[in-house]
Design an enzyme around this catalytic site. Structure first.
Site, PDB file in Angstrom:
ATOM      1  N   HIS A   1     -19.543 -41.165  18.678  1.00  0.00           N
ATOM      2  CA  HIS A   1     -18.881 -42.146  19.196  1.00  0.00           C
ATOM      3  C   HIS A   1     -19.714 -42.281  20.607  1.00  0.00           C
ATOM      4  O   HIS A   1     -20.326 -41.375  20.885  1.00  0.00           O
ATOM      5  CB  HIS A   1     -17.327 -41.885  19.613  1.00  0.00           C
ATOM      6  CG  HIS A   1     -16.435 -41.621  18.581  1.00  0.00           C
ATOM      7  ND1 HIS A   1     -15.832 -42.503  17.959  1.00  0.00           N
ATOM      8  CD2 HIS A   1     -16.119 -40.442  17.870  1.00  0.00           C
ATOM      9  CE1 HIS A   1     -15.204 -42.278  16.916  1.00  0.00           C
ATOM     10  NE2 HIS A   1     -15.087 -40.912  16.894  1.00  0.00           N
TER      11      HIS A   1
ATOM     12  N   ARG B   1     -35.731 -16.808  13.435  1.00  0.00           N
ATOM     13  CA  ARG B   1     -36.862 -15.895  13.108  1.00  0.00           C
ATOM     14  C   ARG B   1     -37.267 -16.535  11.727  1.00  0.00           C
ATOM     15  O   ARG B   1     -36.295 -17.226  11.041  1.00  0.00           O
ATOM     16  CB  ARG B   1     -36.869 -14.320  12.933  1.00  0.00           C
ATOM     17  CG  ARG B   1     -35.550 -14.160  12.064  1.00  0.00           C
ATOM     18  CD  ARG B   1     -35.733 -12.544  11.847  1.00  0.00           C
ATOM     19  NE  ARG B   1     -34.513 -11.892  10.708  1.00  0.00           N
ATOM     20  CZ  ARG B   1     -34.753 -12.010   9.570  1.00  0.00           C
ATOM     21  NH1 ARG B   1     -35.952 -12.423   8.952  1.00  0.00           N
ATOM     22  NH2 ARG B   1     -33.628 -11.437   8.982  1.00  0.00           N
TER      23      ARG B   1
END
Length: 197
Positions: free
Chosen positions: A115, A183
């Site tokens: 919105h 990672r």
């Protein structure tokens, strides 16, 4: 341009007062309701309803565990060997595409709808919908929320509780709020034993 056309073109649209969109959501919600009230052993019934609800299902190898909710259904595409655990919610005003071998833990949400920040347009019921894409071989941990417009690459693990607001590249472990790459996934990960000794 109709409100549905606006929705599919990723511009602001009114989902609350458009009779066509309201009716389409009713149809999808009724199918979700029927699905959610089947006996867990009725896998044939579950498959039948999901094939009726979803825009595209690849092959026969998919499992969605009740309860499941979506807005329209026809904007959802799943690949082979798709699994979604309890309480998956997909707000599919825009396309939501899952690749092959995607595993979704409980209580996850995929939200294409958003919105406006300003209260005036938001209070008029305007919203937007941006597509979400998830690649192949992705594991999404419990409680993950994926926001509008996000692409998650292939061979990715998203840690539980993450809120994914930006794209995640392939071959990584990502976690957090907001979700960030922790990672890369390496060959060492193949050597780890998760057995409790």
């Amino acid at each position: 341009m109709t409100e549905k056309e606006k929705m599919l073109r990723q511009v602001l649209y009114d989902a609350n007062n458009d009779t066509d969109l309201i009716e389409e959501r009713k149809v999808a919600k009724d199918l979700c309701y029927d699905f959610n009230h089947l006996r867990p052993s009725d896998t044939a019934g579950q498959q039948r309803i999901m094939r009726q609800l979803l825009g595209k299902t690849a092959g026969n190898s998919f499992c969605i565990v009740a309860p499941f909710w979506c807005d329209y259904g026809y904007n959802i595409e799943i690949g082979e060997n798709f699994f979604a655990n309890h309480n998956t919610v997909i707000l599919d005003g825009a396309k939501v595409t899952f690749g092959n071998n995607v595993f979704i833990a409980p209580n996850c949400g995929f939200h294409t709808a958003g919105h406006p920040i300003d209260a005036e347009r938001r209070n008029r019921g305007l919203e937007y919908a941006y597509p979400i894409t998830v690649g192949d071989n992705v594991w999404i941990g419990a409680g993950v929320q994926v926001m509008p417009g996000v692409t998650i690459g292939s061979n990715v693990v998203i840690g539980g509780g993450s809120v994914v607001v930006k794209d995640i590249p392939s071959n990584v472990v990502a976690v957090g709020n907001p979700c960030r790459v922790l990672r890369p996934i390496t060959d060492e990960d193949k050597q780890k034993s998760w057995d409790r000794e």
